[in-house]
Design a protein around this motif. Structure first.
Motif, PDB file in Angstrom:
ATOM      1  N   ASP A 240      34.680  38.319  48.171  1.00  0.00           N
ATOM      2  CA  ASP A 240      33.995  37.342  47.932  1.00  0.00           C
ATOM      3  C   ASP A 240      33.338  37.378  46.344  1.00  0.00           C
ATOM      4  OD1 ASP A 240      32.264  35.037  47.871  1.00  0.00           O
ATOM      5  OD2 ASP A 240      30.619  35.684  49.091  1.00  0.00           O
ATOM      6  N   LEU A 241      33.762  36.786  45.614  1.00  0.00           N
ATOM      7  CA  LEU A 241      33.349  36.745  44.092  1.00  0.00           C
ATOM      8  C   LEU A 241      33.148  35.138  43.747  1.00  0.00           C
ATOM      9  CD1 LEU A 241      36.139  39.368  42.685  1.00  0.00           C
ATOM     10  CD2 LEU A 241      33.671  39.539  42.922  1.00  0.00           C
ATOM     11  N   THR A 242      32.418  34.430  44.661  1.00  0.00           N
ATOM     12  CA  THR A 242      32.077  32.849  44.292  1.00  0.00           C
ATOM     13  C   THR A 242      31.062  33.072  43.364  1.00  0.00           C
ATOM     14  OG1 THR A 242      32.373  32.445  46.739  1.00  0.00           O
ATOM     15  CG2 THR A 242      31.151  30.974  45.275  1.00  0.00           C
ATOM     16  N   GLY A 243      31.241  31.976  42.437  1.00  0.00           N
ATOM     17  CA  GLY A 243      30.411  31.836  41.131  1.00  0.00           C
ATOM     18  C   GLY A 243      30.453  32.725  40.146  1.00  0.00           C
ATOM     19  N   THR A 244      31.124  33.874  40.089  1.00  0.00           N
ATOM     20  CA  THR A 244      31.162  34.543  38.991  1.00  0.00           C
ATOM     21  C   THR A 244      32.361  34.829  38.328  1.00  0.00           C
ATOM     22  OG1 THR A 244      30.817  36.983  38.144  1.00  0.00           O
ATOM     23  CG2 THR A 244      31.544  36.874  40.181  1.00  0.00           C
ATOM     24  N   PRO A 245      32.443  34.972  37.273  1.00  0.00           N
ATOM     25  CA  PRO A 245      33.833  35.240  36.282  1.00  0.00           C
ATOM     26  C   PRO A 245      33.993  36.633  36.433  1.00  0.00           C
ATOM     27  CG  PRO A 245      32.128  35.081  34.792  1.00  0.00           C
ATOM     28  CD  PRO A 245      31.676  34.761  35.998  1.00  0.00           C
ATOM     29  N   ILE A 246      35.491  36.988  36.384  1.00  0.00           N
ATOM     30  CA  ILE A 246      35.586  38.668  36.299  1.00  0.00           C
ATOM     31  C   ILE A 246      36.502  38.644  35.313  1.00  0.00           C
ATOM     32  CG2 ILE A 246      35.638  38.393  38.968  1.00  0.00           C
ATOM     33  CD1 ILE A 246      38.805  38.434  38.973  1.00  0.00           C
ATOM     34  N   ARG A 247      36.550  40.070  34.648  1.00  0.00           N
ATOM     35  CA  ARG A 247      37.356  40.684  33.657  1.00  0.00           C
ATOM     36  C   ARG A 247      38.355  41.563  34.150  1.00  0.00           C
ATOM     37  NH1 ARG A 247      32.723  41.937  29.469  1.00  0.00           N
ATOM     38  NH2 ARG A 247      32.083  42.967  31.283  1.00  0.00           N
ATOM     39  N   MET A 248      39.593  41.691  33.881  1.00  0.00           N
ATOM     40  CA  MET A 248      40.588  42.604  34.111  1.00  0.00           C
ATOM     41  C   MET A 248      40.889  43.316  32.881  1.00  0.00           C
ATOM     42  SD  MET A 248      42.616  40.765  37.154  1.00  0.00           S
ATOM     43  CE  MET A 248      42.956  39.306  36.376  1.00  0.00           C
ATOM     44  N   LYS A 249      41.365  44.564  32.843  1.00  0.00           N
ATOM     45  CA  LYS A 249      41.792  45.187  31.909  1.00  0.00           C
ATOM     46  C   LYS A 249      43.070  46.144  32.460  1.00  0.00           C
ATOM     47  CE  LYS A 249      37.975  45.829  28.493  1.00  0.00           C
ATOM     48  NZ  LYS A 249      37.215  46.727  27.697  1.00  0.00           N
TER      49      LYS A 249
END
Length: 439
Positions: free
Chosen positions: A425-434
């Motif tokens: 559940d990552l509703t509401g937040t951006p995420i970053r990937m490296k």
């Protein structure tokens, strides 16, 4: 302890915001030659000789002027007076006393609080004779200062601080931070100030149907269901090319700063108009700064019929894919309908913004991705995902160790993000990937 409060009042263009910036040692209050730049009351932290206090910058008081905002500005200014422990009444030493000065002085003579009559713009010591006429305001000895150059402000603050030391501060301790930082953003006249007032149960922000009413970013610290929030009502955001006043540009800069320090941005969209290009641009500002986001469809009561409402929502889904993680809450700030759902959405977004996912769970998830066989290749080179771990929060950042980082393209990143959001559940937040090379 709760900080004592100093309210700065006076008619327009006497230098109140310049004085506030000088004392707070910051450029937080907008300063401009145009009258009426400061409209709401704004709060700033200051310190003198080890004594911290809050400064309230208020709008210019004009007792006889009834333009679109003046009644609300007077109300805001006198609300600041009522809230304050010490009052600094600023007049213009260059122009002398006018009718508005006399009316404000008449109101202040009735208060039992300490009032400092400050004659500003006294840049030249040879003009000190101009101070004497201000005795007729009946507020005691005038203090001669130059807010622009700092002349006389030290002696004034020495006296103000002595009065502040006598103030009995509240017994309950305030937490050092303001809890969850929320920036309320949107294009002009979308209903941001109405929503702020509804969320804070306070008329801190002036509400008007004139676009561009809010020019400063206004902080309000409140508590709701045991959680502290700092809510910032920002100026309406438009394209830079459409910003045709210096003051509006400064408001734009303040709004950008508010987004920079926000944990959660509440994007307010006028539901009666629907999604516009401006709304998309404002959402882009917050997305670029990687804060969590909640989309609020305001004025929802003005949208007639289920088909029209479905069309508005469908347009948001289609055109706001770059912030597709943001939940959408339909409400009416004017009546308060469904406003409680905003608190729930903000709490969820902030919780996910700060979320940490254990490495073992992430690698179980990665194993399922590998088993599914979905990967990318270029010629004979095939991307092999070996390991993943979370390396940051606010927002969550995930680092993938792979054999060929150069093979990862935008489509594959979107695939991974969609699968992450489906599993966690990552509703509401951006995420970053490296992606890092691991042999």
């Amino acid at each position: 302890m709760a900080l004592p409060i100093v309210a700065v009042v006076g008619r327009p263009n006497v230098g109140k915001s310049t004085f506030v910036n000088r004392i707070a040692q910051a450029d937080e209050a907008i300063v401009h030659e145009m009258r009426g730049v400061t409209r709401d009351r704004s709060y700033h932290i200051a310190d003198w000789n080890g004594v911290p206090f809050k400064l309230i910058d208020t709008g210019g008081i004009e007792m006889g002027d009834d333009d679109a905002f003046q009644s609300s500005i007077r109300t805001q200014a006198f609300a600041g007076v009522n809230e304050a422990d010490v009052i600094v009444f600023i007049v213009d030493g260059r122009t002398g006393i006018n009718a508005d000065d006399e009316e404000v002085a008449r109101v202040l003579r009735k208060t039992s609080k300490p009032v400092y009559l400050v004659v500003n713009k006294m840049d030249n010591p040879d003009t000190m004779d101009q101070v004497w006429e201000f005795y007729q305001l009946g507020l005691g000895d005038p203090w001669s200062v130059s807010s622009l150059h700092g002349n006389g402000t030290g002696d004034l603050l020495d006296a103000v601080v002595e009065d502040l030391k006598k103030v009995e501060t509240a017994d309950d301790e305030e937490e050092e931070d303001g809890g969850i930082n929320i920036a309320i953003i949107g294009r002009p006249n979308a209903g941001k100030s109405s929503l702020t007032n509804r969320l804070t149960s306070d008329d801190r922000s002036i509400v008007s149907n004139v676009a561009g009413t809010t020019r400063d970013a206004i902080d309000t610290v409140i508590e709701h269901d045991g959680q502290r929030y700092t809510i910032v009502d920002t100026a309406g955001l438009r394209q830079k090319s459409k910003i045709d006043e210096d003051v509006e540009y400064y408001g734009f800069v303040r709004a950008m700063r508010a987004i920079d320090r926000a944990d959660v941005a509440i994007l307010v969209i006028d539901g009666s108009i629907g999604l516009t290009d401006q709304d998309q641009r404002v959402a882009g500002f917050a997305a670029d700064r990687q804060c969590a986001m909640v989309i609020v469809l305001n004025k929802w009561d003005l949208v007639e019929g289920p088909d029209a409402k479905a069309e508005v929502r469908e347009k948001i889904t289609d055109r706001m894919t770059f912030v597709g993680y943001a939940p959408v809450v339909a409400t009416c700030a004017l009546t308060g309908k469904s406003v409680h759902r905003i608190w729930e959405a903000v709490d969820v977004a902030y919780e996910n913004f700060c979320k940490s996912i254990p490495t073992n769970q992430l690698n179980v998830w990665l194993g399922e991705i590998r088993e599914g066989g979905h990967t990318v290749s270029k010629g004979k080179a095939i991307l092999r995902m070996k390991y993943v771990t979370q390396t940051a929060t606010c927002p969550p950042q995930f680092t993938f160790f792979v054999n060929r980082p150069d093979l990862v393209n935008d489509n594959y990143e979107r695939f991974l993000e969609n699968r992450l959001r489906k599993s966690f559940d990552l509703t509401g937040t951006p995420i970053r990937m490296k992606f890092k090379k691991k042999d």
